[in-house]
Scaffold this motif. Structure first.
Motif, PDB file in Angstrom:
ATOM      1  N   LEU A  49       0.807  -1.214   0.000  1.00 12.52           N
ATOM      2  CA  LEU A  49       0.000   0.000   0.000  1.00 12.52           C
ATOM      3  C   LEU A  49       0.844   1.270   0.000  1.00 12.52           C
ATOM      4  CD1 LEU A  49      -2.894  -1.032   2.381  1.00 12.52           C
ATOM      5  CD2 LEU A  49      -2.885  -0.867  -0.109  1.00 12.52           C
ATOM      6  N   GLN A  50       2.160   1.090   0.115  1.00 16.75           N
ATOM      7  CA  GLN A  50       3.050   2.248   0.093  1.00 16.75           C
ATOM      8  C   GLN A  50       2.810   3.057  -1.176  1.00 16.75           C
ATOM      9  OE1 GLN A  50       5.633   3.152   2.137  1.00 16.75           O
ATOM     10  NE2 GLN A  50       6.215   1.344   3.338  1.00 16.75           N
ATOM     11  N   GLY A  51       2.470   4.303  -1.008  1.00 19.76           N
ATOM     12  CA  GLY A  51       2.373   5.182  -2.164  1.00 19.76           C
ATOM     13  C   GLY A  51       1.189   4.922  -3.070  1.00 19.76           C
ATOM     14  N   ARG A  52       0.243   4.132  -2.620  1.00 21.93           N
ATOM     15  CA  ARG A  52      -0.955   3.920  -3.442  1.00 21.93           C
ATOM     16  C   ARG A  52      -2.175   4.408  -2.684  1.00 21.93           C
ATOM     17  NH1 ARG A  52       1.112  -0.058  -7.258  1.00 21.93           N
ATOM     18  NH2 ARG A  52       2.492  -1.437  -6.122  1.00 21.93           N
ATOM     19  N   SER A  53      -3.171   4.787  -3.424  1.00 24.57           N
ATOM     20  CA  SER A  53      -4.417   5.177  -2.777  1.00 24.57           C
ATOM     21  C   SER A  53      -5.561   4.905  -3.737  1.00 24.57           C
ATOM     22  CB  SER A  53      -4.386   6.656  -2.389  1.00 24.57           C
ATOM     23  OG  SER A  53      -4.477   7.451  -3.556  1.00 24.57           O
ATOM     24  N   GLY A  54      -6.763   4.982  -3.199  1.00 23.48           N
ATOM     25  CA  GLY A  54      -7.933   4.797  -4.036  1.00 23.48           C
ATOM     26  C   GLY A  54      -7.976   3.436  -4.687  1.00 23.48           C
ATOM     27  N   ARG A  55      -8.363   3.442  -5.922  1.00 20.99           N
ATOM     28  CA  ARG A  55      -8.531   2.186  -6.638  1.00 20.99           C
ATOM     29  C   ARG A  55      -7.244   1.381  -6.697  1.00 20.99           C
ATOM     30  NH1 ARG A  55     -11.362  -0.591 -11.010  1.00 20.99           N
ATOM     31  NH2 ARG A  55      -9.706  -2.021 -11.510  1.00 20.99           N
ATOM     32  N   GLN A  56      -6.146   2.067  -6.864  1.00 21.15           N
ATOM     33  CA  GLN A  56      -4.867   1.350  -6.897  1.00 21.15           C
ATOM     34  C   GLN A  56      -4.588   0.635  -5.581  1.00 21.15           C
ATOM     35  OE1 GLN A  56      -1.519   3.641  -8.091  1.00 21.15           O
ATOM     36  NE2 GLN A  56      -2.027   3.413 -10.277  1.00 21.15           N
ATOM     37  N   ALA A  57      -4.931   1.279  -4.501  1.00 18.61           N
ATOM     38  CA  ALA A  57      -4.725   0.662  -3.190  1.00 18.61           C
ATOM     39  C   ALA A  57      -5.627  -0.558  -3.034  1.00 18.61           C
ATOM     40  CB  ALA A  57      -4.997   1.681  -2.081  1.00 18.61           C
ATOM     41  N   LEU A  58      -6.855  -0.420  -3.465  1.00 15.50           N
ATOM     42  CA  LEU A  58      -7.779  -1.549  -3.402  1.00 15.50           C
ATOM     43  C   LEU A  58      -7.242  -2.738  -4.191  1.00 15.50           C
ATOM     44  CD1 LEU A  58     -11.454  -0.269  -3.830  1.00 15.50           C
ATOM     45  CD2 LEU A  58     -10.506  -1.622  -1.958  1.00 15.50           C
ATOM     46  N   GLU A  59      -6.788  -2.438  -5.402  1.00 16.80           N
ATOM     47  CA  GLU A  59      -6.258  -3.508  -6.240  1.00 16.80           C
ATOM     48  C   GLU A  59      -5.047  -4.163  -5.583  1.00 16.80           C
ATOM     49  OE1 GLU A  59      -5.301  -2.135 -10.116  1.00 16.80           O
ATOM     50  OE2 GLU A  59      -7.353  -2.408 -10.850  1.00 16.80           O
ATOM     51  N   ALA A  60      -4.181  -3.329  -5.048  1.00 14.71           N
ATOM     52  CA  ALA A  60      -2.970  -3.870  -4.425  1.00 14.71           C
ATOM     53  C   ALA A  60      -3.331  -4.763  -3.239  1.00 14.71           C
ATOM     54  CB  ALA A  60      -2.064  -2.735  -3.975  1.00 14.71           C
ATOM     55  N   ALA A  61      -4.287  -4.312  -2.435  1.00 14.85           N
ATOM     56  CA  ALA A  61      -4.670  -5.108  -1.263  1.00 14.85           C
ATOM     57  C   ALA A  61      -5.287  -6.431  -1.681  1.00 14.85           C
ATOM     58  CB  ALA A  61      -5.651  -4.318  -0.400  1.00 14.85           C
ATOM     59  N   ALA A  62      -6.165  -6.366  -2.675  1.00 14.67           N
ATOM     60  CA  ALA A  62      -6.837  -7.585  -3.104  1.00 14.67           C
ATOM     61  C   ALA A  62      -5.830  -8.579  -3.678  1.00 14.67           C
ATOM     62  CB  ALA A  62      -7.907  -7.257  -4.138  1.00 14.67           C
ATOM     63  N   SER A  63      -4.945  -8.101  -4.535  1.00 15.77           N
ATOM     64  CA  SER A  63      -4.032  -9.065  -5.159  1.00 15.77           C
ATOM     65  C   SER A  63      -3.020  -9.564  -4.139  1.00 15.77           C
ATOM     66  CB  SER A  63      -3.336  -8.435  -6.371  1.00 15.77           C
ATOM     67  OG  SER A  63      -2.507  -7.381  -5.976  1.00 15.77           O
ATOM     68  N   THR A  64      -2.670  -8.727  -3.186  1.00 13.19           N
ATOM     69  CA  THR A  64      -1.747  -9.185  -2.134  1.00 13.19           C
ATOM     70  C   THR A  64      -2.388 -10.285  -1.298  1.00 13.19           C
ATOM     71  OG1 THR A  64      -0.654  -7.036  -1.985  1.00 13.19           O
ATOM     72  CG2 THR A  64      -0.487  -8.484  -0.076  1.00 13.19           C
ATOM     73  N   SER A 122      -7.829   0.315   6.884  1.00 12.23           N
ATOM     74  CA  SER A 122      -8.211   1.693   7.194  1.00 12.23           C
ATOM     75  C   SER A 122      -7.477   2.667   6.295  1.00 12.23           C
ATOM     76  CB  SER A 122      -7.880   2.019   8.651  1.00 12.23           C
ATOM     77  OG  SER A 122      -8.607   1.202   9.522  1.00 12.23           O
ATOM     78  N   ALA A 123      -6.214   2.371   6.068  1.00  9.16           N
ATOM     79  CA  ALA A 123      -5.419   3.267   5.238  1.00  9.16           C
ATOM     80  C   ALA A 123      -6.013   3.382   3.837  1.00  9.16           C
ATOM     81  CB  ALA A 123      -3.979   2.765   5.166  1.00  9.16           C
ATOM     82  N   ILE A 124      -6.523   2.274   3.336  1.00  7.98           N
ATOM     83  CA  ILE A 124      -7.144   2.320   2.012  1.00  7.98           C
ATOM     84  C   ILE A 124      -8.337   3.270   2.029  1.00  7.98           C
ATOM     85  CG2 ILE A 124      -8.402   0.972   0.279  1.00  7.98           C
ATOM     86  CD1 ILE A 124      -6.841  -1.480   1.226  1.00  7.98           C
ATOM     87  N   LEU A 125      -9.154   3.102   3.056  1.00 10.18           N
ATOM     88  CA  LEU A 125     -10.380   3.895   3.115  1.00 10.18           C
ATOM     89  C   LEU A 125     -10.069   5.372   3.359  1.00 10.18           C
ATOM     90  CD1 LEU A 125     -12.581   1.416   5.144  1.00 10.18           C
ATOM     91  CD2 LEU A 125     -12.680   1.928   2.702  1.00 10.18           C
ATOM     92  N   ARG A 126      -9.000   5.607   4.076  1.00  8.43           N
ATOM     93  CA  ARG A 126      -8.657   6.991   4.406  1.00  8.43           C
ATOM     94  C   ARG A 126      -8.571   7.842   3.144  1.00  8.43           C
ATOM     95  NH1 ARG A 126      -3.809   6.218   7.168  1.00  8.43           N
ATOM     96  NH2 ARG A 126      -5.061   5.068   8.692  1.00  8.43           N
ATOM     97  N   GLY A 127      -8.023   7.214   2.100  1.00  4.57           N
ATOM     98  CA  GLY A 127      -7.857   7.949   0.857  1.00  4.57           C
ATOM     99  C   GLY A 127      -9.165   8.404   0.227  1.00  4.57           C
ATOM    100  N   TYR A 128     -10.260   7.789   0.633  1.00  5.98           N
ATOM    101  CA  TYR A 128     -11.532   8.140   0.010  1.00  5.98           C
ATOM    102  C   TYR A 128     -12.229   9.308   0.698  1.00  5.98           C
ATOM    103  CZ  TYR A 128     -11.388   4.097  -3.055  1.00  5.98           C
ATOM    104  OH  TYR A 128     -11.037   3.204  -4.027  1.00  5.98           O
ATOM    105  N   GLY A 129     -11.698   9.687   1.846  1.00  2.09           N
ATOM    106  CA  GLY A 129     -12.267  10.850   2.515  1.00  2.09           C
ATOM    107  C   GLY A 129     -13.714  10.680   2.928  1.00  2.09           C
TER     108      GLY A 129
END
Lengths: 194, 194
Positions: free
Chosen positions: B73-88, B127-134
């Motif tokens: 999740l380093q340096g990713r947010s929003g959709r990219q973060a979601l994708e990274a979390a899911a594939s991880t 939480s970090a993923i969601l944080r990006g969505y405000g």
DNA sequence: ACCTCCTGGCTAAGAATGTTACCTTCGGGC
DNA sequence: GCCCGAAGGTAACATTCTTAGCCAGGAGGT
């Protein structure tokens, strides 16, 4: 001494009661035999072993979930159907924790596996929910996966109860249903509330 | 004969390798001991028993998932973060099936349980993923549950591979991510694409 | 260097369970 | 009434977890 009248079905049902009481990992042939007033080796006349028995429990459970979903979805559509499916799945997971665990742990081998067929009926119910939203066939296929992951995943989080209270999960579930319902309605070709 | 230099950590790592190879249900003290070049009873000097070992595997796995998520999740947010979390999460479940199973089967007892602490780190990443969505704090709390159910649920459906092909799951996952991403953006106080 | 003591690994043994082999007896068909 | 297959029982074996008790090895003090 009279025959006990065992068969694979009665043994499976007894085993299902056992796992609900002692957990899926606590299943032993002896406990099942005791419940039936029979000695453990007698069970091998009807099931091939503990692994087989575990599979049969899983088939029973998935079948029961399928039945429950079918009943619960009668005459409901849209958000109501989503809610009914979620609470049905969740209630089953809570009322029959051992059986539900079996549905997670045991996987079907080949497409002829009875377990596979049982799952197909569940998927059919999930399809019925989506049908009400009028989204196209490809989206439906994808949404099915989302639905299964969501419903099973949610019921899965439940026992990990250290992190969330009962009420919190309730609220989270309703919130999530609203979330998914809205997303599905937006996908719909003919939005129900344009 | 020289000391083997065992401790709870090395035993747990060896046990984790074992369950990845033979499945969580196939874990035996003997297999773990063999892998370490040691006799089974020696393990009891460092872990209290098989149940304890199972818990330790779960803690290890949840910790590893937490680490992997944090990295991804380093340096990713929003959709990219979601994708990274899911594939991880999904890759972990596929590469280490036994360990992943342990995270599903074992539940934390009390809030001091190391397993609970390990899960908290995972939740922190979510939480970090969601944080990006405000989105506001209450929605975030609910969405956390949705996210956990979705990520774990999806990785769970994977091994039940009789129903869906690899590619189908891939597509379904990307579709679901799009679905969730859109829903979250709509919740946002300040929509990123108004 | 040597003694001491605790730690860590070993062997042996016991308990629980899954499973097989074989026996017995029930109960229906001739 | 007899026969035979199926259902359940008993005995025994294999595997595995776990505990008990032994013994060596090595760190630390003298």
């Amino acid at each position: 001494m009279p025959r006990a009248g065992l068969d694979a079905g009665t043994i499976t049902r007894a085993a299902a009661e056992v796992v609900d009481e002692v957990g899926y990992a606590g299943l032993t042939m002896g406990l099942v035999a005791d419940r039936l007033g029979v000695r453990a080796p007698s069970l091998y006349k009807h099931v091939t072993g503990q692994a087989d028995l575990g599979r049969r429990i899983a088939v029973l459970a998935v079948t029961e979930i399928g039945d429950a979903l079918r009943d619960a979805l009668q005459g409901r559509s849209g958000r109501q159907a989503l809610e009914a499916a979620a609470s049905t799945t969740r209630r089953y997971a809570r009322d029959f924790p051992g059986r539900f665990a079996a549905t997670l742990y045991v996987t079907a081998a080949d497409p002829q596996d009875p377990l596979h067929l049982a799952w197909l009926r569940v998927v059919e119910s999930h399809s019925a929910i989506l049908r009400g939203y009028g989204i196209d066939e490809e989206d439906t296929r994808h949404a099915l996966l989302l639905l299964r992951a969501f419903l099973d995943g949610f019921s899965l989080v439940e026992p990990a109860g250290d992190m969330h209270t009962e009420d919190e999960i309730d609220l989270g579930l309703r919130w999530s249903i609203t979330f998914i319902d809205r997303g599905l309605r937006e996908l719909s070709d003919v939005p129900s509330s344009p």
